[in-house]
Design a protein around this motif. Structure first.
Motif, short mmCIF file in Angstrom:
data_model
loop_
_atom_site.label_atom_id
_atom_site.label_comp_id
_atom_site.label_asym_id
_atom_site.label_seq_id
_atom_site.Cartn_x
_atom_site.Cartn_y
_atom_site.Cartn_z
N CYS A 81 -15.09 22.68 73.35
CA CYS A 81 -15.93 22.29 72.22
C CYS A 81 -15.80 23.29 71.07
N ALA A 82 -15.77 24.58 71.40
CA ALA A 82 -15.67 25.60 70.36
C ALA A 82 -14.37 25.45 69.57
N LEU A 83 -13.26 25.26 70.27
CA LEU A 83 -11.97 25.09 69.58
C LEU A 83 -11.94 23.78 68.80
N LYS A 84 -12.49 22.73 69.37
CA LYS A 84 -12.52 21.43 68.69
C LYS A 84 -13.32 21.52 67.40
N MET A 85 -14.49 22.14 67.45
CA MET A 85 -15.32 22.25 66.26
C MET A 85 -14.65 23.11 65.19
N ALA A 86 -14.07 24.23 65.60
CA ALA A 86 -13.41 25.10 64.62
C ALA A 86 -12.17 24.44 64.03
N LEU A 87 -11.45 23.67 64.84
CA LEU A 87 -10.24 23.01 64.38
C LEU A 87 -10.55 21.83 63.47
N GLN A 88 -11.53 21.03 63.86
CA GLN A 88 -11.80 19.78 63.14
C GLN A 88 -12.91 19.91 62.09
N HIS A 89 -13.58 21.06 62.06
CA HIS A 89 -14.65 21.26 61.08
C HIS A 89 -14.53 22.63 60.43
N PRO A 90 -13.42 22.89 59.72
CA PRO A 90 -13.29 24.17 59.00
C PRO A 90 -14.29 24.29 57.87
N GLU A 91 -14.90 23.18 57.49
CA GLU A 91 -15.96 23.24 56.47
C GLU A 91 -17.25 23.82 57.03
N THR A 92 -17.30 24.00 58.37
CA THR A 92 -18.49 24.53 59.03
C THR A 92 -18.25 25.88 59.66
N TYR A 93 -17.10 26.04 60.33
CA TYR A 93 -16.81 27.25 61.10
C TYR A 93 -15.53 27.92 60.61
N ALA A 94 -15.61 29.23 60.44
CA ALA A 94 -14.42 29.99 60.05
C ALA A 94 -13.61 30.44 61.24
N ALA A 95 -14.22 30.47 62.43
CA ALA A 95 -13.52 30.98 63.60
C ALA A 95 -14.06 30.33 64.86
N GLY A 96 -13.17 30.16 65.85
CA GLY A 96 -13.57 29.58 67.13
C GLY A 96 -12.90 30.31 68.27
N VAL A 97 -13.64 30.50 69.37
CA VAL A 97 -13.13 31.21 70.55
C VAL A 97 -13.26 30.30 71.77
N GLY A 98 -12.15 30.11 72.48
CA GLY A 98 -12.16 29.34 73.70
C GLY A 98 -11.84 30.23 74.89
N LEU A 99 -12.82 30.50 75.74
CA LEU A 99 -12.62 31.29 76.96
C LEU A 99 -12.28 30.33 78.09
N SER A 100 -11.08 30.44 78.63
CA SER A 100 -10.63 29.53 79.71
C SER A 100 -10.82 28.08 79.29
N ALA A 101 -10.47 27.78 78.07
CA ALA A 101 -10.79 26.47 77.49
C ALA A 101 -9.89 25.37 78.02
N ASP A 102 -10.46 24.16 78.05
CA ASP A 102 -9.65 22.95 78.17
C ASP A 102 -9.14 22.63 76.76
N TYR A 103 -8.09 21.78 76.70
CA TYR A 103 -7.55 21.42 75.39
C TYR A 103 -7.61 19.92 75.13
N LYS A 104 -8.13 19.19 76.09
CA LYS A 104 -8.45 17.79 75.88
C LYS A 104 -9.61 17.42 76.80
N PRO A 105 -10.38 16.41 76.43
CA PRO A 105 -11.57 16.08 77.22
C PRO A 105 -11.20 15.44 78.55
N GLU A 106 -12.07 15.65 79.53
CA GLU A 106 -11.90 15.01 80.83
C GLU A 106 -12.80 13.78 80.87
N THR A 107 -12.22 12.65 81.22
CA THR A 107 -13.00 11.42 81.35
C THR A 107 -13.20 11.15 82.84
N ASP A 108 -14.44 11.25 83.29
CA ASP A 108 -14.74 11.05 84.71
C ASP A 108 -16.16 10.53 84.83
#
Length: 370
Positions: A244-271
């Motif tokens: 979520c942190a990487l997604k928000m920073a990537l897709q909302h640069p108008e809101t966040y200047a930086a994003g940190v993903g600790l052990s992040a996933d890079y796409k959502p899991e559908t389950d």
């Protein structure tokens, strides 16, 4: 009794002990042949096992703070709805951070439990806000502090960020050692309903992207002395919260200047925990794959920090792909441990340098106090 109630856990443990003692006491009477005796033995063994594993599960939930209610455990927890025209932030209580010599706000800072009401998403969610000691110092009445949204994984309770990952203590220590500027932390879960919506606007469902991409920062900036520009905001999370942190920073640069993903996933899991996130919308499904997004959509002037381990982390290859795909004007940094894992021990090693990195990319602002 609540799922995390200590009294409920004690009752289940006592019932387990009583069931075990009863089994030992009654076993000789049930050691004869016949369907009644067999069913009695099976029933007692089943009861003891159910109670035993319930005790273990309840203990683990209290230890790791995964689910906060029965509805949360069952995935039926309803999304809170923001009341039209109500306050954007409602303070529910205050507590002293777990820091050395804590007591006075000017020494330790303050943690406030709040409810955030989203204007765009029409959703409401609880959070903990850490206000550093400098927030209360004389001479800082006009200062607006940099801030970061801090997200747990899923499942996970926001208390994890206080008790297990100890974000306020790390921020307090780093600021005291002059390694990081004082920063406000807004700590919460990455889901605004019982489902694992992974910061995605679900058609006809929870609008998680709108909530984290716009509502949270606006609500906090309208309540606390926080900068309103992207330069004053970062976002950090672990596991699903890292995605979520990487997604928000990537897709909302108008809101966040930086994003940190600790052990992040890079796409959502559908389950079963997420449900159908996209309702057949293939464009949105592709957009939510961060590696696809880097290749196919413009990149803003955002800074990213990603973490992984050579051994013990399943996201190593995807992390290397993410790093290679980030292009100007975006920037990326990384932390790669020799050994790690998808757990609190690994994240506690990464959080201090991650906060130091994040603080170095955000800026405080001067302005009229609210």
């Amino acid at each position: 009794m609540g799922l995390t109630s200590g009294m409920f856990l004690v009752c289940v443990v006592l019932c387990t002990a009583l069931a075990f003692a009863s089994t030992v006491w009654l076993w000789p009477r049930l050691a004869r042949r016949g369907w009644g005796a067999v069913l009695g033995r099976v029933g007692l063994l089943a009861l003891v096992q159910v109670l035993f594993f319930s005790s273990v599960a309840l203990t683990a939930n209290r230890s790791f703070l995964l689910y906060d209610s029965w509805a949360d455990l069952a995935g039926t927890k309803r999304q809170e709805v923001a009341a039209p025209g109500g306050a954007a932030v409602r303070v529910l209580g205050r507590q002293t951070p777990d820091v050395p010599g804590g007591g006075s706000p000017r020494t330790a800072g303050v943690v406030e439990k709040i409810t955030v009401h989203g204007e765009r998403s029409r959703a409401a969610a609880d959070a903990y806000v850490y206000l550093p000691p400098e927030y209360f110092h004389k001479g800082n009445e006009q200062r607006r502090f940099p801030a970061a949204v801090v997200l747990t994984g899923y499942p996970g309770m926001a208390e994890n960020l206080l008790k297990k990952l100890r974000y306020p203590r790390s921020a307090w220590t780093l600021a005291r050692e002059k390694k990081m500027q004082p920063m406000i932390l807004v700590m919460m879960r990455p889901a605004i309903s019982g489902a694992n919506t992974q910061c995605i606007d679900v058609p006809g469902g929870p609008q998680s992207e709108a909530f984290f991409g716009a509502d949270v920062t606006k609500a906090i900036a309208g309540t606390y002395r926080v900068g309103g520009s992207p330069r004053g905001w970062g976002i950090i999370g672990d596991s699903t919260g890292g995605y979520c942190a990487l997604k928000m920073a990537l897709q909302h640069p108008e809101t966040y200047a930086a994003g940190v993903g600790l052990s992040a996933d890079y796409k959502p899991e559908t389950d079963g925990q997420s449900g159908d996130l996209f309702q057949g919308n293939k464009d949105e499904e592709k957009r939510s794959d961060l590696l696809w997004h880097l290749d196919n959509r413009p990149q803003g002037p955002t800074s990213f920090l990603v973490t992984t381990s050579l051994q013990g982390e399943p996201n190593y290859k995807a992390t290397q792909q993410f790093i290679k795909k980030v292009k100007d004007p975006a920037h990326v940094s990384s932390i790669t441990l020799d050994h790690g894992g998808h757990n609190f021990n690994t994240w506690n090693r990464e959080i201090p340098p991650a906060l130091e990195w994040l603080g170095g990319r955000l800026g405080a602002e001067q302005g009229v106090a609210r």
